[in-house]
Scaffold this active site. Structure first.
Site, PDB file in Angstrom:
ATOM      1  CE  LYS A 138      -3.478   2.257   2.790  1.00  0.00           C
ATOM      2  NZ  LYS A 138      -4.501   1.951   4.062  1.00  0.00           N
ATOM      3  CG  HIS A 180      -3.897 -35.798  15.914  1.00  0.00           C
ATOM      4  ND1 HIS A 180      -4.287 -36.981  16.589  1.00  0.00           N
ATOM      5  CD2 HIS A 180      -5.050 -35.417  14.962  1.00  0.00           C
ATOM      6  CE1 HIS A 180      -5.540 -37.715  16.199  1.00  0.00           C
ATOM      7  NE2 HIS A 180      -5.674 -36.815  15.148  1.00  0.00           N
ATOM      8  N   GLY A 234      -5.013  -2.109   4.910  1.00  0.00           N
ATOM      9  CA  GLY A 234      -4.192  -3.377   4.467  1.00  0.00           C
ATOM     10  C   GLY A 234      -4.830  -4.671   4.890  1.00  0.00           C
ATOM     11  NE  ARG A 235      -6.496  -3.848  10.817  1.00  0.00           N
ATOM     12  CZ  ARG A 235      -5.862  -2.816  11.071  1.00  0.00           C
ATOM     13  NH1 ARG A 235      -4.790  -2.667  10.264  1.00  0.00           N
ATOM     14  NH2 ARG A 235      -6.424  -1.587  11.710  1.00  0.00           N
ATOM     15  CD  GLU A 267      -1.887  -4.502  11.601  1.00  0.00           C
ATOM     16  OE1 GLU A 267      -0.615  -4.740  11.396  1.00  0.00           O
ATOM     17  OE2 GLU A 267      -2.520  -4.419  10.320  1.00  0.00           O
ATOM     18  CE  LYS A 270       5.730  -1.101  10.100  1.00  0.00           C
ATOM     19  NZ  LYS A 270       5.002  -0.327   9.127  1.00  0.00           N
ATOM     20  CD  GLU A 322       9.095  -6.156   6.991  1.00  0.00           C
ATOM     21  OE1 GLU A 322       8.930  -5.253   6.321  1.00  0.00           O
ATOM     22  OE2 GLU A 322       9.062  -6.504   8.347  1.00  0.00           O
TER      23      GLU A 322
HETATM   24  O1  F6P Z   1       3.367  -2.954   9.680  1.00  0.00           O
HETATM   25  C1  F6P Z   1       2.060  -3.162   9.650  1.00  0.00           C
HETATM   26  C2  F6P Z   1       1.607  -3.128   8.153  1.00  0.00           C
HETATM   27  O2  F6P Z   1       1.481  -1.520   8.168  1.00  0.00           O
HETATM   28  C3  F6P Z   1       0.231  -3.528   7.758  1.00  0.00           C
HETATM   29  O3  F6P Z   1      -0.999  -2.764   8.539  1.00  0.00           O
HETATM   30  C4  F6P Z   1       0.075  -3.674   6.539  1.00  0.00           C
HETATM   31  O4  F6P Z   1      -0.746  -4.426   6.102  1.00  0.00           O
HETATM   32  C5  F6P Z   1       1.589  -4.047   6.440  1.00  0.00           C
HETATM   33  O5  F6P Z   1       2.366  -3.400   7.087  1.00  0.00           O
HETATM   34  C6  F6P Z   1       2.125  -4.063   4.916  1.00  0.00           C
HETATM   35  O6  F6P Z   1       2.129  -2.776   4.584  1.00  0.00           O
HETATM   36  P1  F6P Z   1       2.194  -2.259   3.007  1.00  0.00           P
HETATM   37  O7  F6P Z   1       0.970  -2.704   2.449  1.00  0.00           O
HETATM   38  O8  F6P Z   1       2.180  -0.589   3.149  1.00  0.00           O
HETATM   39  O9  F6P Z   1       3.517  -2.555   2.510  1.00  0.00           O
END
Ligand code: F6P
Length: 542
Positions: free
Chosen positions: A208, A386, A269-270, A355, A506, A214
């Site tokens: 987003k 199990h 995002g979620r 979240e 972060k 990452e």
């Molecule tokens: O660190 C949490 C977060 O901001 C989530 O809320 C989000 O879904 C995820 O990181 C990924 O963010 P982005 O879509 O901006 O890479």
């Protein structure tokens, strides 16, 4: 919005008194008192049968919970959500995920702009791209058709499509094979790339913000890998697409403008699976099936907005969750899909619920002083039986459970599905009623073993059943939990749409990186951090 601190509400206090009285009542007693309880405390709506009779609730509990929801202003807040008002107050914006699955031809004016044409335009572009991929018409730089797709994203930009692709695998004939890479651990990308050929691989960079560490690190790795095979940046146009609310950043990164699929800052995002974040799913199952998923979401949106409280499924789940967490003090909630296809649902719901509602400050900035979202975890049945079910049955933390199952299997084989369902129902019965002294004696369990082989019972569960796992069912199921989360946020008086709790780590990681690399001294850090860095550095220097 009702701004009053929740514990001051008379409706909240009534529930506290009620809980104190009900806590000593066992589920056995409640069932014995009312032979029809199982059928009465169940709700059928939108293709679901939800049995909540194995919750520690009575008719009075229900009435009191509906009163609480009304006192918290849920009806008004729901209207505000669907009117596009800024319900995400700490970030000053609306939450319009529901607009993504509004399949009407109507307009939706937000801040003076009709946002529906943009939504429809992106959906059409997604359908065109998915169609080309499925038809083998999306050619890579060498002219070979793209057959493999690697979705790179994390959190909300990963969990939704990852879960849904697994859930709807049955419907994904004809699409590209899809891998998901989310982790910063280079091992995940490395392991994925070893199995792929650049000539037939397309990367979907989903972020987003397009600033997530990452995703950018994995995207850089993908770019190096592609350019290693095609030392020509023009190749990126055929091998990389982006899904983002920050299209400029994606273009600056090197994604061709026509390969950028936009979504918007008003989609959390979620909540973003029905946006362009669902592109890999659309490629997997095709645009028609994707539309079925959206219709499922849309049906549950309509239901949530229009069904009266006593017939409203998301509200029911929300209220049961509040009751269990706050008034009965249950610290954890397990999601147990009796479905291999839904094996990733617990991870998806973990983000959605934790979240959204894992907050300790109310919308007025006060410490809440009551429990909010419980720890959510889980895994598929029967595997869990199990593994961790031991704790559910006899452990000390009390955990409420959602059992999810389907009347029919898409892959029937002999009586496997009946066996699966027998296990599902058996577990809910064992959890609720346990195995007491009388049964142990009747079953001739040696006296010395009885303490260990007794089951206390009174373990809470809700059972959610549907016909079969189609795209429409999945859409309705996700929206069911989304609106549950929203309703709980209103009752808990918290902002379900922000996530400030992810920020601090972060920031600290950015500060520590040069110290981990040995480019800056760690002497100003606390002693634990200093020693951890020293240990890591020692290993790197060997
Ligand atoms: O660190 C949490 C977060 O901001 C989530 O809320 C989000 O879904 C995820 O990181 C990924 O963010 P982005 O879509 O901006 O890479």
């Amino acid at each position: 919005m009702n701004r009053q601190s929740r514990p001051m509400l008379p409706e909240w206090q009534a529930l506290e008194r009620h809980a104190a009285a009900l806590r000593s009542r066992s589920l056995r007693e409640l069932f014995a008192e009312d032979p029809e309880r199982g059928g009465r405390l169940a709700l059928r709506a939108e293709g679901f049968y939800v049995d909540y009779s194995k919750n520690r609730v009575t008719d009075e509990t229900r009435v009191l919970l509906f009163r609480l929801a009304a006192a918290c202003g849920l009806a008004g807040e729901t209207r505000r959500l669907f009117a596009g008002e800024a319900v995400n107050e700490t970030e000053g914006r609306p939450a319009l995920h529901w607009a993504l699955r509004d399949l009407s031809s109507g307009a939706l004016a937000i801040a003076g702009e009709d946002i529906m044409p943009r939504i429809r335009d992106v959906r059409e572009r997604m359908a065109a791209a998915a169609g080309r991929l499925r038809a083998g018409q999306w050619l890579g730089h060498s002219g070979r058709p793209i057959r493999r797709l690697v979705h790179v994203g994390i959190g909300g930009s990963d969990l939704g499509p990852r879960m849904a692709c697994a859930a709807l695998r049955f419907f994904s004939q004809g699409g590209p094979r899809i891998d998901f890479v989310s982790n910063l651990d280079p091992g995940q990308m490395g392991e994925t790339l070893r199995r792929l050929a650049p000539e037939e691989t397309l990367f979907v960079l989903a972020s987003k913000t397009f600033t997530t560490q990452e995703t950018l690190a994995n995207a850089a790795c993908a770019r190096d890998w592609l350019l290693g095979r095609f030392p020509d940046r023009a190749a990126l146009a055929r091998h990389v697409v982006a899904v983002t609310a920050n299209p400029q950043a994606a273009r600056d990164w090197g994604v061709a403008a026509e390969n950028v699929f936009e979504f918007w800052d008003w989609v959390g995002g979620r909540f973003s699976l029905p946006s362009a974040v669902g592109l890999p799913l659309m490629a997997a199952i095709g645009p028609e099936r994707f539309l079925e998923l959206l219709r499922g979401y849309e049906a549950m949106d309509r239901h949530f907005r229009s069904a009266p409280p006593e017939a409203n499924l998301p509200l029911l789940l929300a209220l049961l969750g509040v009751w269990n967490a706050v008034f009965l003090g249950l610290p954890a909630h397990a999601v147990l899909p009796y479905s291999h296809a839904l094996r990733l649902l617990p991870a998806f719901l973990q983000q959605l619920e934790m979240e959204s509602n894992g907050k300790g400050v109310d919308r007025q900035g006060r410490a809440v002083g009551y429990a909010t979202a419980p720890v959510l975890w889980g895994g598929p049945g029967t595997d869990g039986q199990h593994a961790f079910f031991q704790l559910l049955h006899q452990g000390t933390p009390a955990v409420s459970c959602d059992f999810i199952g389907f009347r029919r299997s898409l892959d029937p084989f002999a009586d496997h599905h009946e066996q699966l369902l027998a296990n599902l129902v058996a577990q809910t019965q064992a959890l609720a009623f346990g195995r007491g002294r009388e049964e142990l004696a009747r079953d001739h369990v040696p006296v010395a073993q009885r303490p260990f082989r007794a089951f206390p019972g009174d373990r809470i569960s809700t059972t959610i059943l549907a016909d079969e796992l189609t795209p429409g069912t999945l859409g309705r199921l996700i929206a069911l939990y989304e609106h549950k989360v929203f309703a709980q946020g209103v009752i808990w008086n918290i902002d379900s749409f922000d996530q400030w709790g992810v920020e601090l780590g972060k920031t600290i990681a950015a500060r520590l990186l040069p110290k981990i690399k040995g480019e800056a001294p760690a002497s100003d850090e606390d002693s634990s951090t200093r020693e951890l860095i020293r240990y890591v550095r020692d290993g790197q220097e060997k």
